[in-house]
Design a protein around this motif. Sequence first.
Motif, PDB file in Angstrom:
ATOM      1  N   GLN A  24       0.876  -1.172   0.000  1.00  0.00           N
ATOM      2  CA  GLN A  24       0.000   0.000   0.000  1.00  0.00           C
ATOM      3  C   GLN A  24       0.913   1.222   0.000  1.00  0.00           C
ATOM      4  N   LYS A  25       1.033   1.837  -1.160  1.00  0.00           N
ATOM      5  CA  LYS A  25       1.947   2.961  -1.303  1.00  0.00           C
ATOM      6  C   LYS A  25       1.391   3.927  -2.331  1.00  0.00           C
ATOM      7  N   GLY A  26       1.503   5.204  -2.047  1.00  0.00           N
ATOM      8  CA  GLY A  26       0.995   6.215  -2.978  1.00  0.00           C
ATOM      9  C   GLY A  26      -0.511   6.149  -3.113  1.00  0.00           C
ATOM     10  N   LYS A  27      -1.185   5.782  -2.021  1.00  0.00           N
ATOM     11  CA  LYS A  27      -2.641   5.637  -1.994  1.00  0.00           C
ATOM     12  C   LYS A  27      -3.131   4.658  -3.060  1.00  0.00           C
ATOM     13  N   SER A  28      -2.389   3.543  -3.223  1.00  0.00           N
ATOM     14  CA  SER A  28      -2.812   2.496  -4.147  1.00  0.00           C
ATOM     15  C   SER A  28      -2.330   1.137  -3.641  1.00  0.00           C
ATOM     16  N   PHE A  29      -2.974   0.081  -4.136  1.00  0.00           N
ATOM     17  CA  PHE A  29      -2.540  -1.281  -3.879  1.00  0.00           C
ATOM     18  C   PHE A  29      -1.624  -1.689  -5.026  1.00  0.00           C
ATOM     19  N   ALA A  30      -0.491  -2.292  -4.716  1.00  0.00           N
ATOM     20  CA  ALA A  30       0.420  -2.766  -5.762  1.00  0.00           C
ATOM     21  C   ALA A  30       0.813  -4.204  -5.467  1.00  0.00           C
ATOM     22  N   PRO A  31       0.499  -5.116  -6.378  1.00  0.00           N
ATOM     23  CA  PRO A  31      -0.196  -4.871  -7.638  1.00  0.00           C
ATOM     24  C   PRO A  31      -1.678  -4.595  -7.415  1.00  0.00           C
ATOM     25  N   GLY A  32      -2.372  -4.178  -8.462  1.00  0.00           N
ATOM     26  CA  GLY A  32      -3.788  -3.847  -8.366  1.00  0.00           C
ATOM     27  C   GLY A  32      -4.716  -5.024  -8.602  1.00  0.00           C
ATOM     28  N   ALA A  33      -4.140  -6.160  -9.021  1.00  0.00           N
ATOM     29  CA  ALA A  33      -4.916  -7.385  -9.228  1.00  0.00           C
ATOM     30  C   ALA A  33      -4.061  -8.560  -8.776  1.00  0.00           C
ATOM     31  N   LEU A  34      -4.730  -9.597  -8.274  1.00  0.00           N
ATOM     32  CA  LEU A  34      -4.009 -10.717  -7.692  1.00  0.00           C
ATOM     33  C   LEU A  34      -4.767 -12.014  -7.950  1.00  0.00           C
ATOM     34  N   ASN A  35      -4.056 -13.035  -8.407  1.00  0.00           N
ATOM     35  CA  ASN A  35      -4.616 -14.379  -8.563  1.00  0.00           C
ATOM     36  C   ASN A  35      -4.043 -15.247  -7.455  1.00  0.00           C
ATOM     37  N   VAL A  36      -4.918 -15.866  -6.681  1.00  0.00           N
ATOM     38  CA  VAL A  36      -4.504 -16.662  -5.528  1.00  0.00           C
ATOM     39  C   VAL A  36      -5.247 -17.988  -5.523  1.00  0.00           C
ATOM     40  N   ALA A  37      -4.856 -18.855  -4.602  1.00  0.00           N
ATOM     41  CA  ALA A  37      -5.562 -20.112  -4.375  1.00  0.00           C
ATOM     42  C   ALA A  37      -6.193 -20.060  -2.996  1.00  0.00           C
ATOM     43  N   VAL A  38      -7.273 -20.798  -2.813  1.00  0.00           N
ATOM     44  CA  VAL A  38      -7.881 -20.909  -1.490  1.00  0.00           C
ATOM     45  C   VAL A  38      -6.817 -21.450  -0.540  1.00  0.00           C
ATOM     46  N   GLY A  39      -6.680 -20.824   0.620  1.00  0.00           N
ATOM     47  CA  GLY A  39      -5.664 -21.211   1.592  1.00  0.00           C
ATOM     48  C   GLY A  39      -4.425 -20.341   1.551  1.00  0.00           C
ATOM     49  N   ASP A  40      -4.269 -19.552   0.480  1.00  0.00           N
ATOM     50  CA  ASP A  40      -3.128 -18.635   0.399  1.00  0.00           C
ATOM     51  C   ASP A  40      -3.295 -17.492   1.387  1.00  0.00           C
ATOM     52  N   THR A  41      -2.179 -16.861   1.706  1.00  0.00           N
ATOM     53  CA  THR A  41      -2.162 -15.699   2.599  1.00  0.00           C
ATOM     54  C   THR A  41      -1.855 -14.452   1.779  1.00  0.00           C
ATOM     55  N   ILE A  42      -2.570 -13.382   2.077  1.00  0.00           N
ATOM     56  CA  ILE A  42      -2.264 -12.078   1.487  1.00  0.00           C
ATOM     57  C   ILE A  42      -1.750 -11.187   2.609  1.00  0.00           C
ATOM     58  N   LYS A  43      -0.533 -10.669   2.424  1.00  0.00           N
ATOM     59  CA  LYS A  43       0.064  -9.763   3.403  1.00  0.00           C
ATOM     60  C   LYS A  43      -0.046  -8.344   2.874  1.00  0.00           C
ATOM     61  N   PHE A  44      -0.733  -7.488   3.629  1.00  0.00           N
ATOM     62  CA  PHE A  44      -0.862  -6.082   3.283  1.00  0.00           C
ATOM     63  C   PHE A  44       0.215  -5.301   4.025  1.00  0.00           C
TER      64      PHE A  44
END
Length: 101
Positions: A24-44
């Motif tokens: 989260q930088k420059g008031k945006s999410f980077a990347p802006g799209a994400l492909n994941v699998a069920v059970g994956d972790t997303i770290k913000f």
Amino acid sequence: MKKIIVASLVIASALFGAEHIIDQKGKSFAPGALNVAVGDTIKFKNSDPFAHNAYTDNEANEFDTGMQSPGKDVEIKVKAAGTFNVECAIHPNMILKVTAK
């Protein structure tokens, strides 16, 4: 022996999932799209000098990181397949599209 090692890695990946990092930088999410699998972790990661609040209202994957101070990391686990948007409650133009399989 190679087959056993490869099979072990596949099983471990399925059990623990992968980690994906969203900056989260420059008031945006980077990347802006994400492909994941069920059970994956997303770290913000909050790399901005001000707070963020990532959340989704998607019923199957609902979460809210709360007030995320600068420099703070918050992790969530993807619970179900589907496509959903993650937004910042503080900066409404921040949108992350997540596709989970």
